[in-house]
Write a protein that holds these residues in place. Structure first.
Motif, short mmCIF file in Angstrom:
data_model
loop_
_atom_site.label_atom_id
_atom_site.label_comp_id
_atom_site.label_asym_id
_atom_site.label_seq_id
_atom_site.Cartn_x
_atom_site.Cartn_y
_atom_site.Cartn_z
N UNK A 21 -20.71 -21.24 -37.93
CA UNK A 21 -21.29 -22.78 -37.84
C UNK A 21 -20.75 -23.77 -38.36
N UNK A 22 -20.30 -23.53 -39.71
CA UNK A 22 -19.60 -24.44 -40.62
C UNK A 22 -18.14 -24.88 -39.78
N UNK A 23 -17.63 -23.77 -39.07
CA UNK A 23 -16.28 -23.78 -38.75
C UNK A 23 -16.31 -24.49 -37.34
N UNK A 24 -17.37 -24.34 -36.66
CA UNK A 24 -17.68 -25.15 -35.43
C UNK A 24 -17.95 -26.41 -35.42
N UNK A 49 -24.68 -35.46 -37.75
CA UNK A 49 -25.91 -34.91 -38.43
C UNK A 49 -25.73 -33.81 -39.24
N UNK A 50 -24.56 -33.29 -39.39
CA UNK A 50 -24.08 -32.13 -40.11
C UNK A 50 -25.05 -30.77 -39.59
N UNK A 51 -25.42 -30.73 -38.94
CA UNK A 51 -26.24 -29.54 -38.20
C UNK A 51 -25.72 -28.48 -38.65
N UNK A 52 -24.25 -28.01 -38.23
CA UNK A 52 -23.61 -26.94 -38.67
C UNK A 52 -23.12 -26.70 -39.90
N UNK A 53 -22.61 -27.58 -40.37
CA UNK A 53 -22.24 -27.64 -42.02
C UNK A 53 -23.20 -27.29 -43.00
N UNK A 54 -24.40 -28.28 -42.67
CA UNK A 54 -25.59 -28.29 -43.78
C UNK A 54 -26.72 -27.24 -43.47
N UNK A 104 -31.84 -23.42 -39.72
CA UNK A 104 -31.26 -23.24 -38.43
C UNK A 104 -31.93 -23.71 -37.23
N UNK A 105 -33.20 -23.99 -37.34
CA UNK A 105 -33.99 -24.68 -36.22
C UNK A 105 -33.47 -26.03 -35.99
N UNK A 106 -32.97 -26.76 -37.23
CA UNK A 106 -32.73 -28.13 -37.25
C UNK A 106 -31.33 -28.13 -36.58
N UNK A 107 -30.47 -27.31 -36.72
CA UNK A 107 -29.25 -27.18 -35.97
C UNK A 107 -29.58 -26.79 -34.46
N UNK A 108 -30.35 -25.93 -34.29
CA UNK A 108 -30.66 -25.53 -32.92
C UNK A 108 -31.43 -26.96 -31.88
N UNK A 109 -31.96 -27.80 -32.37
CA UNK A 109 -32.58 -29.04 -32.14
C UNK A 109 -31.53 -30.23 -31.73
N UNK A 110 -30.75 -30.30 -32.83
CA UNK A 110 -29.74 -31.37 -32.85
C UNK A 110 -28.40 -31.04 -31.85
N UNK A 111 -28.11 -29.64 -31.93
CA UNK A 111 -27.38 -29.40 -30.84
C UNK A 111 -27.73 -29.32 -29.33
N UNK A 163 -20.99 -27.43 -29.37
CA UNK A 163 -22.42 -27.59 -29.34
C UNK A 163 -23.28 -26.49 -28.78
N UNK A 164 -22.65 -25.79 -27.63
CA UNK A 164 -23.24 -24.31 -27.17
C UNK A 164 -23.19 -23.31 -28.03
N UNK A 165 -22.20 -23.28 -28.76
CA UNK A 165 -21.69 -22.32 -29.79
C UNK A 165 -22.68 -22.34 -30.94
N UNK A 166 -22.95 -23.83 -31.48
CA UNK A 166 -23.82 -24.01 -32.43
C UNK A 166 -25.04 -23.56 -32.01
N UNK A 167 -25.72 -23.93 -30.90
CA UNK A 167 -27.03 -23.62 -30.21
C UNK A 167 -27.05 -22.20 -30.35
N UNK A 168 -26.21 -21.51 -29.82
CA UNK A 168 -26.55 -19.86 -29.71
C UNK A 168 -26.26 -19.48 -31.04
N UNK A 169 -25.51 -19.80 -31.89
CA UNK A 169 -25.50 -19.08 -33.49
C UNK A 169 -26.78 -19.43 -34.16
#
Length: 203
Positions: A21-24, A49-54, A104-111, A163-169
């Motif tokens: 997620x950080x890499x994506x 929003x740093x959803x994948x990094x944070x 992880x829910x935060x990342x899912x929603x933002x993505x 963003x699809x990768x972040x959503x899936x992960x």
């Protein structure tokens, strides 16, 4: 089934997913490997929003570390009672799992919101805007509309893919944390299989 080993396995999987997620998320800052768009603030607002990094990244290291250490954690003997130490540790892991669901829910929603809105790009009229903002994400299936974005080149593919990768992960992370809640509850109530060299007990 050994609940501690199951938690450890989940922890390592979460760790790998967090790194991905950080890499994506980092790649989203560099369309086509260029830095000028980030420097000029010409990226989708959801990138910042740093959803994948944070969210699904750094913060996910916390529950992952807790789960990985569960197999050897006896919660200090659970206030002096060595027999219930493992159960205490398993039950406490539920809090870490809930925290993991939140991050992880935060990342899912933002993505998901980023995919609905579409990328920020320069269009044929020469202005920078969100050309797919009013399409109700139908642009995702209509590839012929992607040519509206002239710069950065292939930004639609770049954004949709990452963003699809972040959503899936992040969705997988949510599922794994839910599994650990169940695992932690059952392991805490019914005891923990501790292997051949450790005492094993059930309720």
């Amino acid at each position: 089934m050994c609940f501690g080993k199951c938690a450890k396995c989940i922890g390592y999987q979460l760790l790998i997913l967090a790194i991905l997620c950080i890499v994506a998320n980092i790649l989203l800052y560099f369309p086509n490997g260029e830095t000028k768009y980030a420097e000029n603030n010409q990226l989708s607002r959801f990138v910042w929003f740093f959803e994948g990094i944070i969210g699904a990244g750094v913060l996910m290291f916390i529950p992952a570390g807790v789960f990985i250490g569960l197999e050897d954690d006896d919660c200090c003997g659970c206030c002096g009672h060595e027999r219930c130490g493992k159960s205490c540790a398993m039950l406490s892991s539920i809090l870490a799992a809930i925290f993991g669901i939140a991050t992880s829910g935060y990342c899912l929603i933002i993505s998901a919101l980023a995919l609905v809105e579409g990328p920020y790009c320069s269009t044929s009229d020469g202005g920078w805007r969100y050309p797919f903002n009013e399409t109700n994400y139908s642009y995702l299936a209509d590839h012929s509309t992607w040519s509206q974005c002239i710069e950065p080149k292939n930004v639609v593919v770049w954004n949709v893919s990452l963003f699809s990768i972040l959503l899936g992960l992040s969705a997988i992370q949510v599922i794994l944390c839910i599994i650990q809640i169940i695992n932690g509850f059952i392991g805490g109530i019914c005891g923990c299989c501790c292997g051949q060299k450790q005492q094993s007990y059930v309720c």
